[in-house]
Design an enzyme around this catalytic site. Sequence first.
Site, short mmCIF file in Angstrom:
data_model
loop_
_atom_site.label_atom_id
_atom_site.label_comp_id
_atom_site.label_asym_id
_atom_site.label_seq_id
_atom_site.Cartn_x
_atom_site.Cartn_y
_atom_site.Cartn_z
N SER A 48 -25.89 27.85 23.55
CA SER A 48 -25.30 26.73 22.83
C SER A 48 -26.39 25.94 22.13
O SER A 48 -27.57 26.17 22.33
CB SER A 48 -24.54 25.82 23.79
OG SER A 48 -25.47 25.01 24.47
N LYS A 49 -25.95 25.01 21.29
CA LYS A 49 -26.91 24.18 20.54
C LYS A 49 -27.77 23.34 21.47
O LYS A 49 -28.83 22.89 21.10
CB LYS A 49 -26.16 23.23 19.62
CG LYS A 49 -25.25 23.92 18.61
CD LYS A 49 -24.65 22.85 17.72
CE LYS A 49 -23.34 23.21 17.05
NZ LYS A 49 -23.21 24.40 16.33
#
Length: 430
Positions: free
Chosen positions: A206-207
């Site tokens: 994920s970011k």
Amino acid sequence: MVRVRFAPSPTGFFHIGGARTALFNWLYARHTGGTFVLRIEDTDRERHIPGATEVIFDSLRWLGLDWDEGPEVGGDYGPYFQSQRDTIYQEYLEILRKSDKVYEQEGAIFFRVSHEPQLIDDLIHGPVYRAEEKDFVIFRSNGTPTFHFVNVVDDAAMQISHVIRGADHLSNSSKHVELFKALGVPPPKFAHIPLILKTNGAGKMSKRETGALVEDYHKQHFIPEALRNYLCLLGWSPKDDREIMPIEEVVRLFDLPEINKTNARFDERKLAYMNAEYIKNMPLEEFLRRGKELFDVRADEAYIDQVLTICQEKLRSFTELGHFVEYFFDENFERPQSEWEKLAKFNPRPRLEEFLGAADALTAFNETNLEQMIHDLSEQHGVKTGDYIHTVRYAVSGRGVGPSFYRMLPVLGKERVLSRIHRTLEIFQS
Ligand code: GLU
């Protein structure tokens, strides 16, 4: 004619997954002699973050992924920001209205699906059939078009031949194929590239994961070619054991059916290793240029060059550079007591004293003489050469690792080496 596009939404993050999608599009365009288009999907104004498009442009340029059409470059199919394409979307809505493919309900405009299985001609996953069960919104009640609609209209209007994007969009593709057909445009070929999983394999990267943002690599002075080379291997490989490859070679070999179906795993250690390899193998002039750009120290230019030159083979990342070389420029470097204690097994005191005596007598304080001298000392006293190397390195630098020992001493110079050894003996008197 191959026309591919990278179509990021400017959400404020430029993730390595996005960079990898951009890279695969770019590679395919360069491999086929096609056109690489950049299109900014900024219709969702609520999520719009100021400066986010600049982050995308900077990151792509930093990685050397130049676009042939798009913002700041222009082209025949612009504008390349979706927020500036309202009239085009209205024209395409008219086409759907005329063929009775849409209807209004509570202010929103819905697209009527056919319920037929749609062929998604995916070059990686093979032909996939999916049927859409439910009509879907293409214009919200506030008048703004939705992602599915603008994405397809733009791919149609920009004559995109291949849609290369993350596998998370595979499930959208049947909606998209329905829309293409309703617009009377043959759907492009698709290539849904595997997801990037976290290092431990537990879920999608994920970011928020460390190492996820391209701009962080930029800020940490990562070698962009190393990151790009690493990203090439997330889902693609040259079908032999090669990992470090010039980009020209990847362009030559890259092809869409060659991409893996299985998810790729992000491996921070391999990425760090590649960065170190790129540093080690870059031309010395480039290493010196990069080093001096980062390195703000008042010292003689020729001396800085000498220091950097001997560091090249050992430095793993430019982020470490300052720490790696500080003792070359500062007499007040730290000598941690704990490190001195670790040297106990080498009997540091006698080793340093023996070194002092022999070095004092050396006329030319150079690599060859020093190597010979350490060799002779070790024979004479019946101890390993490493015992001298570890203790002297500590005395002159306060640490256990650094550039090659025999190259480092002449750069420091005889006088400084001897005085640092004396100082160390004074500090640790007992
Ligand atoms: N804006 C979409 C995204 O960032 C693009 C999807 C596509 O490439 O079709 O996920």
